[in-house]
Design a protein around this motif. Structure first.
Motif, PDB file in Angstrom:
ATOM      1  N   ALA A 135      46.662   4.982 -24.423  1.00 53.08           N
ATOM      2  CA  ALA A 135      46.426   5.777 -25.632  1.00 53.08           C
ATOM      3  C   ALA A 135      47.725   6.110 -26.370  1.00 53.08           C
ATOM      4  O   ALA A 135      47.679   6.676 -27.453  1.00 53.08           O
ATOM      5  CB  ALA A 135      45.707   7.071 -25.269  1.00 53.08           C
ATOM      6  N   ALA A 136      48.879   5.763 -25.774  1.00 54.61           N
ATOM      7  CA  ALA A 136      50.194   6.098 -26.338  1.00 54.61           C
ATOM      8  C   ALA A 136      50.272   7.595 -26.636  1.00 54.61           C
ATOM      9  O   ALA A 136      50.692   8.023 -27.702  1.00 54.61           O
ATOM     10  CB  ALA A 136      50.493   5.268 -27.583  1.00 54.61           C
ATOM     11  N   ALA A 137      49.853   8.401 -25.643  1.00 53.54           N
ATOM     12  CA  ALA A 137      49.840   9.852 -25.808  1.00 53.54           C
ATOM     13  C   ALA A 137      50.223  10.518 -24.488  1.00 53.54           C
ATOM     14  O   ALA A 137      50.141   9.923 -23.415  1.00 53.54           O
ATOM     15  CB  ALA A 137      48.457  10.316 -26.242  1.00 53.54           C
ATOM     16  N   GLY A 138      50.619  11.775 -24.581  1.00 54.73           N
ATOM     17  CA  GLY A 138      50.980  12.537 -23.398  1.00 54.73           C
ATOM     18  C   GLY A 138      52.348  12.146 -22.874  1.00 54.73           C
ATOM     19  O   GLY A 138      53.006  11.238 -23.378  1.00 54.73           O
ATOM     20  N   GLY A 139      52.806  12.860 -21.863  1.00 54.78           N
ATOM     21  CA  GLY A 139      54.091  12.567 -21.259  1.00 54.78           C
ATOM     22  C   GLY A 139      55.224  12.666 -22.267  1.00 54.78           C
ATOM     23  O   GLY A 139      55.254  13.556 -23.107  1.00 54.78           O
ATOM     24  N   PHE A 140      56.153  11.736 -22.184  1.00 54.23           N
ATOM     25  CA  PHE A 140      57.268  11.697 -23.115  1.00 54.23           C
ATOM     26  C   PHE A 140      56.935  10.713 -24.231  1.00 54.23           C
ATOM     27  O   PHE A 140      57.035   9.497 -24.052  1.00 54.23           O
ATOM     28  CB  PHE A 140      58.559  11.287 -22.399  1.00 54.23           C
TER      29      PHE A 140
END
Length: 194
Positions: A135-140
């Protein structure tokens, strides 16, 4: 306080226990692959057991500590060295500002977890700090870590004591040929008999 990624390793991401409760929207939990190791690292660092950690595969990252930091390594043994001196997993360590953490060889296991006292500060998405690459989301920034990335942490006061180690009786036993137990999950009925 923060750390800088000098070399990113093959796949280094921010993880926690996962993004629970969103599968019906097509969002996988994508938490730490070794949740016990991640929890132990956080507990030894004095964090909530679901705080953000760094999950590293081998070849592993090289990390520079920008400020004095108490940290813990857990999970896979990648022959960790702090400023050229060998250190051990499953215990608290102190890095001074400018110190470098490097991993020299894959000894055992597949994922090493790095927890910093106070936890790593990354934005939460759907109640989790874990990285969702799909999803290319969350984390860094929704991606694996790259050279030059700086991740903030906020060490508590008082900081955790040094040299505290997990009891050997609670450590996971890693094997080259583990027994994998399977339980029918939500999509089990979609599998063909073969």
């Amino acid at each position: 306080m923060s750390i800088e990624v000098k070399k990113p390793g093959i796949l280094t991401t921010v993880r926690d226990a996962g993004r629970v409760g969103f599968r019906r929207f097509g969002v996988n939990p994508t938490g730490a692959m070794d949740p016990l190791a991640a929890r132990i690292a956080n507990i030894l660092a004095g964090n909530d057991d679901n705080s953000a950690v760094i999950e590293a595969h081998f070849p592993a990252p090289e990390i520079r500590f920008i400020a004095d930091t108490t940290f813990v390594l857990a999970g896979a043994d990648f022959a960790p060295h702090l400023d050229g001196n060998a250190i051990r997993n499953w215990r608290t360590h102190r890095a001074e500002a400018g110190s470098t953490l490097a991993f020299r060889a894959k000894i055992a296991g597949n994922r090493c977890y790095i927890a910093a006292a106070g936890g790593f500060r990354v934005p939460r998405w759907l109640n989790s700090s874990t990285t969702s690459l799909a999803a290319a989301a969350g984390g860094f920034r929704g991606r694996k870590l790259a050279s030059g990335d700086i991740i903030e942490n906020c060490e508590p006061d008082p900081r955790p004591a040094l040299g505290i180690a997990a009891a050997p009786s609670i450590l996971p036993r890693y094997h080259d040929f583990p027994t994998v137990r399977i339980t029918a999950g939500p999509e089990f009925d979609r599998l063909a008999k073969d």
